[in-house]
Structure formats: C-alpha cells, structure tokens
Scaffold this motif. Sequence first.
Motif, mmCIF file in Angstrom:
data_model
loop_
_atom_site.group_PDB
_atom_site.id
_atom_site.type_symbol
_atom_site.label_atom_id
_atom_site.label_comp_id
_atom_site.label_asym_id
_atom_site.label_seq_id
_atom_site.Cartn_x
_atom_site.Cartn_y
_atom_site.Cartn_z
ATOM 1 N N UNK A 43 -29.405 53.927 -22.246
ATOM 2 C CA UNK A 43 -29.172 53.925 -20.810
ATOM 3 C C UNK A 43 -27.774 54.485 -20.543
ATOM 4 N N UNK A 44 -27.508 54.930 -19.340
ATOM 5 C CA UNK A 44 -26.177 55.475 -19.052
ATOM 6 C C UNK A 44 -25.066 54.462 -19.313
ATOM 7 N N UNK A 45 -23.954 54.974 -19.809
ATOM 8 C CA UNK A 45 -22.761 54.157 -20.002
ATOM 9 C C UNK A 45 -22.203 53.735 -18.650
ATOM 10 N N UNK A 46 -21.739 52.504 -18.565
ATOM 11 C CA UNK A 46 -21.152 52.017 -17.314
ATOM 12 C C UNK A 46 -19.655 51.769 -17.526
ATOM 13 N N UNK A 47 -18.855 52.203 -16.580
ATOM 14 C CA UNK A 47 -17.397 52.057 -16.625
ATOM 15 C C UNK A 47 -16.936 51.333 -15.370
ATOM 16 N N UNK A 48 -16.041 50.362 -15.572
ATOM 17 C CA UNK A 48 -15.500 49.612 -14.441
ATOM 18 C C UNK A 48 -14.207 48.956 -14.885
ATOM 19 N N UNK A 49 -13.511 48.337 -13.958
ATOM 20 C CA UNK A 49 -12.256 47.664 -14.279
ATOM 21 C C UNK A 49 -12.509 46.186 -14.552
ATOM 22 N N UNK A 50 -11.909 45.693 -15.613
ATOM 23 C CA UNK A 50 -11.957 44.281 -15.975
ATOM 24 C C UNK A 50 -10.533 43.748 -15.916
ATOM 25 N N UNK A 51 -10.243 42.978 -14.874
ATOM 26 C CA UNK A 51 -8.879 42.467 -14.659
ATOM 27 C C UNK A 51 -7.860 43.605 -14.640
ATOM 28 N N UNK A 52 -8.242 44.706 -13.999
ATOM 29 C CA UNK A 52 -7.350 45.839 -13.862
ATOM 30 C C UNK A 52 -7.340 46.799 -15.039
ATOM 31 N N UNK A 53 -8.062 46.458 -16.098
ATOM 32 C CA UNK A 53 -8.094 47.318 -17.291
ATOM 33 C C UNK A 53 -9.470 47.990 -17.372
ATOM 34 N N UNK A 54 -9.537 49.289 -17.711
ATOM 35 C CA UNK A 54 -10.838 49.957 -17.772
ATOM 36 C C UNK A 54 -11.712 49.402 -18.890
#
Length: 305
Positions: free
Chosen positions: A73-84
């Motif tokens: 499935x497509x990779x998901x990118x987001x911020x976790x406590x301000x860190x990618x």
Amino acid sequence: MNPGGYLEPIRAGGAVLWREGGNGLEVVLVRRPNHGDRTLPKGKPKNGEHPIGGAVREVEEETGLVPVLGRRLPTRRYLKDGWPKRVEWWAATPRNPGGEIDYEPNDEIECVEWVPVERAGERLTYAHDAKVIDDFRAGPARTFPIVLLRHLSAGDKRSWDGDDLLRPLDETGRADALALPRVLGAYGNLRAVSSSAARCAESLLPYTVECDTGMRTEPAFTVGRGGRGHEVARAREAFTRLLDDGLPTVVCTHGELVPELLTEALTRFDAPSPQRRGLRKGSFWVLHVSVDGALAAVERHHVRE
C-alpha cells in the motif's frame, strides 16, 4: 529548525489485516490505553531488522496474529510530535485460518478487534490511518505474489576456474541466503523456481528448507548456455507460463535476465516500466497480482536493508 533543513524520519511498518466475515470484509484495529487511541497495528523495526520482517513482527506482537503480506500500500508520511514519520504499509491476511483472535490484553494493547471495513475509518483516531484504509479499499483485497530474485553474491567469476554454472555463493551470499527465509517467508509459501546455475539454486535452498517447499530448476532461466537471444526468448516464454499458473512463486535468475522478465510481466499487465529494471545481487522485485489477473502493486527490496 531553519527552513530548508532536513529531519531524518522515524521509520515504521504495519499492515491492514483483513478477512472475509459473514457480512463482508473485516479489518483489525487495536486500542492502546497509554495513548487513548484506536489505530492499525504497526511499529518500528529493531536495529538491523529488515523493514519487511519488522512489520511482520510488530503486527504479530500487537495482535497475536501472524500476517501473510499481500499487496504493498502507499507509504504514509506525517508528523509525530513535530518529527516526520514514515510508515510502510501492506495488506495482509492472518496465517491461521479464520483469524480468530487470542490476545492477552496488556499495558500496550488492551483490545484487538475485527471490524467491518466500512466502519473502520470512522473508528480510527487518526486521519492518516483512515487514509490507509482508503488505500486498501481502493484496490483488490486478495492478491498473490510473483517474486523475481537476482541470485545472491557469488564472487568474481574471473577467480573461478571451473564451469561457471557450478560457481557457488561466496561468504556474503551464504549469509544472505540464511537471511532470505525471514524476508520471503513474509509473503507465505512460494513455489520456488530457479536457474540451473548452482549460485541460483543455493540462493533459494535455505528458504525451501525452512518453509518446507520444493524447488525445481528451469533451464530457460539459466545464463551460460547457448546464444543470449535464444535464452531471452525462452526465458520470457517460461516466465509467461508461470504467470499463467496464477500461483505464488519466487523465481531466482541472473542479472542479465531480470530486466527481460520484468518487462515481460509489465507488458502483459499493460503497466509502465520503471527507469531502472535491473537488480543488484540479492535484490528482488515483488509483483502483486489480483485474482482476476491484473497488476495490483510492485515493490523492490534487497535481502538486507
């Protein structure tokens, strides 16, 4: 941080575990008491752990179910406590028939449950997890893998005095062969087909032993006998026959033939071809094919990443 800077992302892997329930597809969600959330099973790989093996281990630890990986499935990118953060996702089915959950609640995971896929998005705490469910629903649930592996390291053929077809794996290749079952095994039990060359058969031998599956050699996938043009034509025909069988399969062959076989498959599926079709030794393509014969996903890995 100054504009234009870079933060190395946190890497993780997980799976959308699914099964066919009485009222349609169901997927697994987990509830974490320390976070007060409901999410999909995932986690970070350990130091030196292959991303595929890390994803399988984390899903098993959080659900009690051993996943068999399906389509990427497509990779998901987001911020976790301000860190990618970067999460690799796969569709997956539980290895045990029926997928019955037998999980002891603990401080990390207090509940593991099957829910109808139509309701999963609204029950998840995070929007990025809901998008993973959308990605899963956008394609076929059931697929089978075709793995195209370039044989593992066998040293420099110029230092080998005998028949090149008998040239064995070197020390690095033998170590990688022992690591290969943990990676390929994530895709379930694969039919193993190899070039007749010793270095190709040896690459798959530990996998066939550990996963209790047979292996047959295919002269058409062997480089070193006859003219190259004849080898390419025969190899592409043999690969087409394997695709026609519709069975989970791993093919181990030579670097000269990998681009040809990949092109044969992508042409058959009317799919675009990547700029780089070849593989370095110990790398492999995985083609995920739906049960109706369409290409659902493609991914590339090395036995050690």
